[in-house]
Write a protein that holds these residues in place. Structure first.
Motif, mmCIF file in Angstrom:
data_model
loop_
_atom_site.group_PDB
_atom_site.id
_atom_site.type_symbol
_atom_site.label_atom_id
_atom_site.label_comp_id
_atom_site.label_asym_id
_atom_site.label_seq_id
_atom_site.Cartn_x
_atom_site.Cartn_y
_atom_site.Cartn_z
ATOM 1 N N HIS A 7 20.571 -5.092 3.674
ATOM 2 C CA HIS A 7 19.879 -5.013 2.481
ATOM 3 C C HIS A 7 18.644 -4.325 2.237
ATOM 4 N N SER A 8 18.333 -3.365 1.507
ATOM 5 C CA SER A 8 17.248 -2.451 1.551
ATOM 6 C C SER A 8 15.933 -3.339 1.283
ATOM 7 N N GLU A 9 15.997 -4.515 0.397
ATOM 8 C CA GLU A 9 15.032 -5.230 0.059
ATOM 9 C C GLU A 9 14.348 -5.937 1.310
ATOM 10 N N ASP A 10 15.337 -6.204 2.371
ATOM 11 C CA ASP A 10 15.084 -7.107 3.569
ATOM 12 C C ASP A 10 13.959 -5.962 4.584
ATOM 13 N N LEU A 11 13.982 -4.868 4.080
ATOM 14 C CA LEU A 11 13.386 -3.841 4.898
ATOM 15 C C LEU A 11 11.818 -3.791 4.535
ATOM 16 N N LEU A 12 11.681 -4.452 3.469
ATOM 17 C CA LEU A 12 10.210 -4.060 2.640
ATOM 18 C C LEU A 12 8.944 -4.692 3.243
ATOM 19 N N ALA A 31 -3.614 0.920 4.791
ATOM 20 C CA ALA A 31 -4.015 0.855 3.588
ATOM 21 C C ALA A 31 -3.132 1.049 2.409
ATOM 22 N N LEU A 32 -2.231 1.875 2.516
ATOM 23 C CA LEU A 32 -1.009 2.146 1.836
ATOM 24 C C LEU A 32 -0.092 0.802 1.741
ATOM 25 N N GLY A 33 0.023 0.316 2.910
ATOM 26 C CA GLY A 33 0.991 -0.975 2.904
ATOM 27 C C GLY A 33 0.298 -2.146 2.285
ATOM 28 N N GLU A 34 -1.016 -2.096 2.690
ATOM 29 C CA GLU A 34 -1.977 -3.450 2.037
ATOM 30 C C GLU A 34 -1.691 -3.519 0.497
ATOM 31 N N ASN A 35 -1.795 -2.500 -0.020
ATOM 32 C CA ASN A 35 -1.874 -2.372 -1.707
ATOM 33 C C ASN A 35 -0.384 -2.814 -2.106
ATOM 34 N N GLN A 36 0.525 -2.902 -1.256
ATOM 35 C CA GLN A 36 1.877 -3.382 -1.700
ATOM 36 C C GLN A 36 2.342 -4.731 -0.907
ATOM 37 N N GLY A 37 1.365 -5.187 -0.110
ATOM 38 C CA GLY A 37 1.674 -6.404 0.499
ATOM 39 C C GLY A 37 2.715 -6.128 1.688
ATOM 40 N N ARG A 38 2.609 -4.831 2.549
ATOM 41 C CA ARG A 38 3.496 -4.388 3.385
ATOM 42 C C ARG A 38 2.952 -4.216 4.578
ATOM 43 N N GLU A 39 3.378 -4.109 5.652
ATOM 44 C CA GLU A 39 2.671 -3.808 7.087
ATOM 45 C C GLU A 39 1.930 -2.554 6.973
ATOM 46 N N ARG A 40 2.569 -1.620 6.621
ATOM 47 C CA ARG A 40 2.243 0.051 6.364
ATOM 48 C C ARG A 40 3.104 0.623 5.608
ATOM 49 N N ILE A 41 2.908 2.036 5.105
ATOM 50 C CA ILE A 41 3.959 2.644 4.540
ATOM 51 C C ILE A 41 3.611 4.131 5.247
ATOM 52 N N LYS A 42 4.640 4.741 5.816
ATOM 53 C CA LYS A 42 4.413 5.831 6.782
ATOM 54 C C LYS A 42 4.254 6.872 5.664
ATOM 55 N N VAL A 43 3.270 7.944 6.353
ATOM 56 C CA VAL A 43 3.097 9.195 5.225
ATOM 57 C C VAL A 43 4.196 10.037 5.956
#
Length: 449
Positions: A165-170, A425-437
C-alpha cells in the motif's frame, strides 16, 4: 616518485570501493583519483537500483559517503563517457582508467508475446520507482492482476512495490511522483513465477521475510510446491539460508488467508512459455509445470497452465552496456577481462584499461563481492605500472579546463552535499526521511548552486 593519475568511470559502490582500496594499498607511488559519473549524484544502483523501503541501504550509503568525504577523490557528476569525455581524453590526462559502469539494462527473455503492450523490464520499473532522472515520470499502473517472472531479489522488490500500500512507503525516500502513481494503482493480485523449486531460489531470507510483513497483503503459496525431493531436503539441512527460507515458507503455509485486500502469489516449478495477448496487450501468462530432475535442475512435465494478468514484468537479471572504444562481450554483457585487466579481440591485455563490478563479472553477488572484485583489479593495476599510459597533460586542472571548454555542467562533491541536504530538508517539511529530486536539470541546478 611516480604519480598515478587514475580515472574511474562509474561512481557506484564498485568504483568507490576501487578508489578506497587503491588509496589504502601498499604502493611506491602517489595517487590522484578522479571519479566520473553520468548522473548528477553518486552511489549508482544503491541510489537508483534498490527499493526505497530498504533501510539497511542507508548503512551502505554512509560507508560510501565516508570514502568520498575523505578528501582524496575528486568527483565529476553529470559527465557522460563517450561524449563529454572520451577514451582519447582519458589517455591524454591519466595513466589508467577503471570502468565500473555496472549493468542497468534488463537481460532479454525470449518467448512469444514478450513485446506486448503491458510487458515491461523490471530494470525500467526499478529506475522509475527510485526516481532515476532519465526515465519518464509516469508509469502505467493500470492492471489489477500482474505477473512477475523471476526468483531473485529484484523480482521480490518489484512484487513488493506493486503489492504494498502506497501510504506505507511515505516514511521512506520515495519520490512524490512515484507515491502518486502507486496510490492510484488498482492492483489486487501479484503473481511471482520461478522455474525451479522453493529451495532453489536466488533471493535472500531477508528479502523473503519482508514480503510477509506487508500490511493487508495475503501471502499465497501452494502445497504442491512443497513436496520436497531428496536434494531439497538435503539443502535445507546443510544450508543455513535455506533453513531460514524453509521456516518462512512453513509459517506462511499455516496462515489463514482471505481477509486482505491484496494478494501476493508465489508460483514455483513454473517455466515461462508465452505471454498471452488480446489486441496486442497482455491478457495472461502461460507456463509449463516443471519437476526436479534429480540432478539439481528441473524438467518439463508437459502440463501447461494459464493465469489471467493484464501486465507482466520480467526480472531475470541485468545486462551491461557497451562503452565507446572498449571491447565488449555481447553475449554476456560484460567487458572481457582477466581478473579486471581488460582483454582485446586478440585476447591480449589492453594497456591502461581495467574493469570492476558488474561490468567485469556480470550482475551477480552482493556488496562483499564488489569489494573483493575491486581488490583483484587494483592488485593488477599496481603491478602493471610499466604498461600505464604516459599522459601528455596530467595536471589536475587540465581536466576541469577541458570540461569547462566543452560546456559540461558537471557537478562535484560539494554539489552532492547541497543536493543531499536539499532532499533531506524537503523530507523534513513533510515528516519524511527525504524526498528525492527527480528531474536532471533540477538536480544540476541545486548541485551547482
Amino acid at each position: 616518485m611516480t604519480k598515478l593519475r587514475l580515472a574511474i568511470v562509474g561512481a557506484g559502490p564498485a568504483g568507490i570501493y576501487a578508489a578506497d582500496i587503491l588509496l589504502k594499498h601498499e604502493r611506491a607511488f602517489e595517487v590522484s583519483i578522479d571519479l566520473f559519473e553520468q548522473l548528477p549524484a553518486p552511489y549508482g544502483l544503491v541510489r537508483y537500483g534498490v527499493a526505497p523501503d530498504h533501510p539497511r541501504i542507508k548503512g551502505i550509503v554512509n560507508a560510501l559517503r565516508e570514502v568520498l568525504d575523505s578528501g582524496d577523490i575528486r568527483v565529476f557528476g553529470n559527465v557522460r563517457y563517450g561524449t563529454d569525455i572520451t577514451l582519447d581524453d582519458l589517455k591524454r590526462h591519466y595513466n589508467a582508467v577503471i570502468f565500473s559502469t555496472g549493468a542497468v539494462r534488463d537481460a532479454p527473455l525470449e518467448m512469444p508475446g514478450i513485446d506486448a503492450h503491458g510487458s515491461y523490464g523490471a530494470a525500467d520499473f526499478v529506475s522509475w520507482y527510485d526516481g532515476h532522472p532519465d526515465v519518464p515520470r509516469e508509469w502505467p499502473l493500470e492492471a489489477q492482476s500482474v505477473a512477475v517472472i523471476g526468483n531473485g531479489n529484484v523480482a521480490l522488490d518489484v512484487a513488493r512495490m506493486l503489492a504494498k500500500h502506497s501510504e506505507d512507503l511515505l516514511p521512506t525516500e520515495v519520490p512524490d511522483n512515484v507515491y502518486a502513481g502507486l496510490q492510484a494503482s488498482p492492483v489486487t493480485d501479484v503473481h511471482v513465477f520461478g522455474r525451479r523449486g522453493p529451495m532453489q531460489v536466488k533471493f535472500t531470507p531477508l528479502e523473503l521475510r519482508e514480503l510477509g510483513e506487508l500490511r493487508d497483503v495475503d501471502m499465497i503459496v501452494h502445497e504442491e510446491d512443497f513436496d520436497y525431493d531428496p536434494a531439497s531436503r538435503d539443502a535445507i539441512t546443510s544450508n543455513k539460508q535455506l533453513t531460514v527460507i524453509d521456516r518462512i515458507f512453513t509459517q506462511w503455509r499455516a496462515r489463514e488467508t482471505g481477509s486482505a485486500s491484496r494478494r501476493l502469489h508465489l508460483h514455483f516449478y513454473a517455466r515461462p512459455v508465452e505471454v498471452l495477448t488480446t489486441d496486442g496487450a497482455v491478457s495472461g501468462f502461460r507456463y509449463e509445470r516443471t519437476e526436479p530432475d534429480g540432478q539439481g535442475g528441473v524438467r518439463g512435465t508437459g502440463e501447461f497452465r494459464e493465469v489471467e494478468v493484464s501486465a507482466l514484468y520480467r526480472a531475470v537479471g541485468y545486462f551491461g552496456s557497451p562503452l565507446d572504444g572498449i571491447p565488449f562481450d555481447e553475449r554476456h554483457g560484460v567487458i572481457p577481462n582477466h581478473e579486471g585487466q581488460v582483454l582485446g579481440d586478440d585476447n591480449n591485455q589492453v594497456p591502461g584499461v581495467y574493469a570492476t563490478g558488474w561490468i567485469k563479472r556480470g550482475p551477480v553477488g552482493l556488496i562483499g563481492h564488489t569489494k573483493s572484485d575491486a581488490m583483484e583489479t587494483i592488485q593488477h593495476l599496481v603491478k602493471d605500472q610499466s604498461s600505464w599510459w604516459s599522459p601528455a597533460e596530467p595536471a589536475e586542472q587540465a581536466v576541469t579546463d577541458l570540461l569547462d571548454r566543452r560546456g559540461v555542467l558537471y557537478t562535484n562533491l560539494d554539489g552532492w552535499h547541497r543536493l543531499d541536504a536539499h532532499e533531506v530538508a524537503l523530507g523534513e517539511n513533510q515528516g519524511r526521511e527525504r524526498i528525492k529530486v527527480v528531474p536532471r536539470d533540477e538536480m544540476i541546478r541545486i548541485s551547482r548552486d
